[in-house]
Scaffold this motif. Structure first.
Motif, PDB file in Angstrom:
ATOM      1  N   LEU A  27       0.827  -1.203   0.000  1.00 28.80           N
ATOM      2  CA  LEU A  27       0.000   0.000   0.000  1.00 28.80           C
ATOM      3  C   LEU A  27       0.864   1.256   0.000  1.00 28.80           C
ATOM      4  N   GLN A  28       1.983   1.204   0.713  1.00 30.85           N
ATOM      5  CA  GLN A  28       2.875   2.355   0.736  1.00 30.85           C
ATOM      6  C   GLN A  28       3.508   2.585  -0.630  1.00 30.85           C
ATOM      7  N   GLY A  29       3.993   1.500  -1.235  1.00 33.88           N
ATOM      8  CA  GLY A  29       4.646   1.642  -2.523  1.00 33.88           C
ATOM      9  C   GLY A  29       3.692   1.977  -3.647  1.00 33.88           C
ATOM     10  N   ARG A  30       2.472   1.434  -3.583  1.00 37.86           N
ATOM     11  CA  ARG A  30       1.524   1.596  -4.684  1.00 37.86           C
ATOM     12  C   ARG A  30       0.716   2.893  -4.570  1.00 37.86           C
ATOM     13  N   TYR A  31       0.275   3.196  -3.349  1.00 37.36           N
ATOM     14  CA  TYR A  31      -0.661   4.303  -3.190  1.00 37.36           C
ATOM     15  C   TYR A  31      -0.116   5.431  -2.314  1.00 37.36           C
ATOM     16  N   GLY A  32       1.123   5.309  -1.843  1.00 39.53           N
ATOM     17  CA  GLY A  32       1.780   6.410  -1.156  1.00 39.53           C
ATOM     18  C   GLY A  32       1.397   6.624   0.287  1.00 39.53           C
ATOM     19  N   VAL A  33       0.672   5.680   0.906  1.00 42.46           N
ATOM     20  CA  VAL A  33       0.297   5.837   2.306  1.00 42.46           C
ATOM     21  C   VAL A  33       1.443   5.381   3.196  1.00 42.46           C
ATOM     22  N   SER A  34       1.673   6.079   4.292  1.00 46.66           N
ATOM     23  CA  SER A  34       2.749   5.723   5.214  1.00 46.66           C
ATOM     24  C   SER A  34       2.410   4.462   5.991  1.00 46.66           C
ATOM     25  N   GLY A  35       3.401   3.583   6.153  1.00 48.59           N
ATOM     26  CA  GLY A  35       3.202   2.385   6.960  1.00 48.59           C
ATOM     27  C   GLY A  35       2.902   2.733   8.402  1.00 48.59           C
ATOM     28  N   THR A  36       3.502   3.806   8.897  1.00 40.49           N
ATOM     29  CA  THR A  36       3.236   4.262  10.264  1.00 40.49           C
ATOM     30  C   THR A  36       1.794   4.726  10.406  1.00 40.49           C
ATOM     31  N   THR A  37       1.283   5.390   9.385  1.00 38.52           N
ATOM     32  CA  THR A  37      -0.112   5.828   9.410  1.00 38.52           C
ATOM     33  C   THR A  37      -1.059   4.642   9.465  1.00 38.52           C
ATOM     34  N   MET A  38      -0.797   3.626   8.658  1.00 36.33           N
ATOM     35  CA  MET A  38      -1.630   2.433   8.686  1.00 36.33           C
ATOM     36  C   MET A  38      -1.558   1.752  10.048  1.00 36.33           C
ATOM     37  N   MET A  39      -0.368   1.705  10.635  1.00 38.18           N
ATOM     38  CA  MET A  39      -0.225   1.096  11.951  1.00 38.18           C
ATOM     39  C   MET A  39      -1.066   1.847  12.977  1.00 38.18           C
ATOM     40  N   ARG A  40      -0.994   3.167  12.964  1.00 31.87           N
ATOM     41  CA  ARG A  40      -1.727   3.967  13.940  1.00 31.87           C
ATOM     42  C   ARG A  40      -3.233   3.748  13.816  1.00 31.87           C
TER      43      ARG A  40
END
Length: 442
Positions: free
Chosen positions: A405-418
């Motif tokens: 998701l980070q590589g494809r759509y630019g969302v931060s992994g930290t954001t997803m974790m939170r």
């Protein structure tokens, strides 16, 4: 692609795209057993990453660099401190099979839309029904097609605009929860290898209902936390499902009949590009080659973020696995008896390590190496492994789904974790209850 666009292609990007395509072709060739150069795929992919390194967004480049440095450092420590034997020519091989699959999945863009136009199909579902449609579509199709389904559904949703947080969470949780029961997931392959005496029927009886609860929890939570009125979801209409269902059917056909010795990931790697080429051939060989050429020059270099993250995360996994194996090479066992308390402690530890950035496969593999399980305990261990994988990959910033998701759509992994911490806490509580129930069943 117009001649003007073609003229602006950077030679470095063209070379990198050619190397990525070569890596895919070599990976497919390895499935035949006739290709002897085992490390050629990883060398092609890493060289392409090096060529594209300066074009990777700074945040992603920094994270990938840290992962690679840590992995290399751990390999050096395993060798110098513990005398471990390191296969230095093969240290770059980690996650290359996943990257090859991602490259193969990218060819979905060549199926249909032969004039290059992308049109949203009909009126999209919105609100809670849209979130449910996204979760259910990714979950059901992802249970067979794995990570490729996230891109199939995510790219369709992205046609209407950049993906929102609820959409991304639906993609994340829909796929990760399928690890609780799907026999086609990498998680199931890992635990079946580590616990060959496990009873899949028991796993299914506990894992599938838990996955359905995950879906209801996702819809309810996102409805409370976000305004979903304008949030588009994946429509489970026959038109929306036609291509994914056909692909799923083909994967099943190859897995059970034509190439039963190949894993699902391997089948997807060659099947999706093959179908893409066949769908274009009616327009002629020159048309097909031109589209592949355009894809190689444009789409493949654009995958630099996700490719770099997976390759560098693979190097970290190689280093960490080598270091842990070298450091724990002894005859002691972690638990004298593997019961419900030990299972709960193991599950929570693996999930917490995933939050810290370790992929659950590391925790599951290390746990198995420190246990001496009899046949009766292997089903409990298998459920712990699958549940920790399902919860850990949803919240872990370096899990495959979040890296994608980070590589494809630019969302931060930290954001997803939170955003997933609350979800993971509730799921962890449900898993603990399930572990106690499973132990009582056994």
């Amino acid at each position: 692609m117009s001649e003007t666009t073609a003229a602006t292609i950077v030679p470095r990007h063209a070379l990198a795209g050619g190397l990525i395509l070569t890596g895919l072709i070599l990976q497919v060739a390895q499935f035949t057993g006739l290709f002897p150069l085992a490390h050629a795929v990883s060398y092609c992919l890493w060289l392409a990453t090096a060529l594209l390194w300066v074009d990777i967004p700074r945040r992603t480049r920094r994270q990938a660099g840290i992962l690679a440095a840590l992995g290399l450092g751990l390999l050096v420590m395993a060798r110098t401190w513990h005398g471990a034997r390191i296969d230095w020519p093969g240290i770059l091989d980690g996650n290359t099979y996943v990257v090859a699959m991602l490259v193969g999945v990218s060819f979905i863009g060549l199926i249909g839309n032969l004039r290059g136009r992308s049109r949203p199909a009909g009126k999209a579902l919105t609100g809670a029904r849209g979130v449910l449609g996204t979760w259910l579509g990714v979950h059901l199709l992802g249970s067979i097609l794995n990570l490729s389904t996230v891109f199939m559904v995510g790219d369709r949703l992205e046609r209407r605009g950049p993906l929102t947080t609820p959409q991304l969470l639906g993609l994340n949780r829909g796929l990760s929860s399928a690890a609780l029961w799907s026999p086609f997931f990498a998680s199931m392959g890992v635990v079946m290898t580590l616990a060959p005496a496990m009873h899949y029927a028991i796993i299914l009886a506990f894992g599938l209902p838990l996955a359905m609860v995950s879906g209801m929890l996702t819809v309810g939570e996102l409805s409370r936390r976000f305004e979903l009125a304008d949030t588009a979801g994946f429509s489970l209409s026959p038109r929306s499902l036609l291509m994914p269902v056909c692909m799923a059917g083909l994967v099943m056909l190859f897995h059970y009949v034509i190439t039963p010795t190949l894993s699902i990931v391997s089948i997807i790697t060659f099947l999706l590009p093959g179908v893409a080429l066949l769908s274009n051939l009616p327009r002629g060989a020159r048309w097909t080659l031109r589209r592949v050429h355009q894809h190689t020059l444009n789409r493949l270099p654009a995958m630099r973020s996700e490719i770099s993250l997976f390759l560098c995360a693979g190097l970290l996994t190689q280093g960490l696995s080598s270091f842990i194996t070298a450091a724990t090479d002894s005859t002691w066992t972690l638990f004298a008896h593997f019961g419900p308390l030990e299972a709960v402690a193991s599950f929570l530890t693996i999930v917490l390590s995933a939050v810290a950035g370790l992929h659950p496969i590391i925790g599951v593999s290390v746990l198995a190496s420190m246990l001496d399980l009899d046949a009766g305990q292997q089903t409990l261990f298998a459920f712990v492994g699958l549940a920790s994988w399902a919860v850990g990959t949803s919240v872990g910033p370096l899990s495959g789904i979040n890296l994608s998701l980070q590589g494809r759509y630019g969302v931060s992994g930290t954001t997803m974790m939170r955003h997933n911490l609350g979800y993971a806490a509730v799921m962890a509580l449900l898993v603990v209850v399930s572990i106690i129930g499973l132990d009582a069943w056994l």
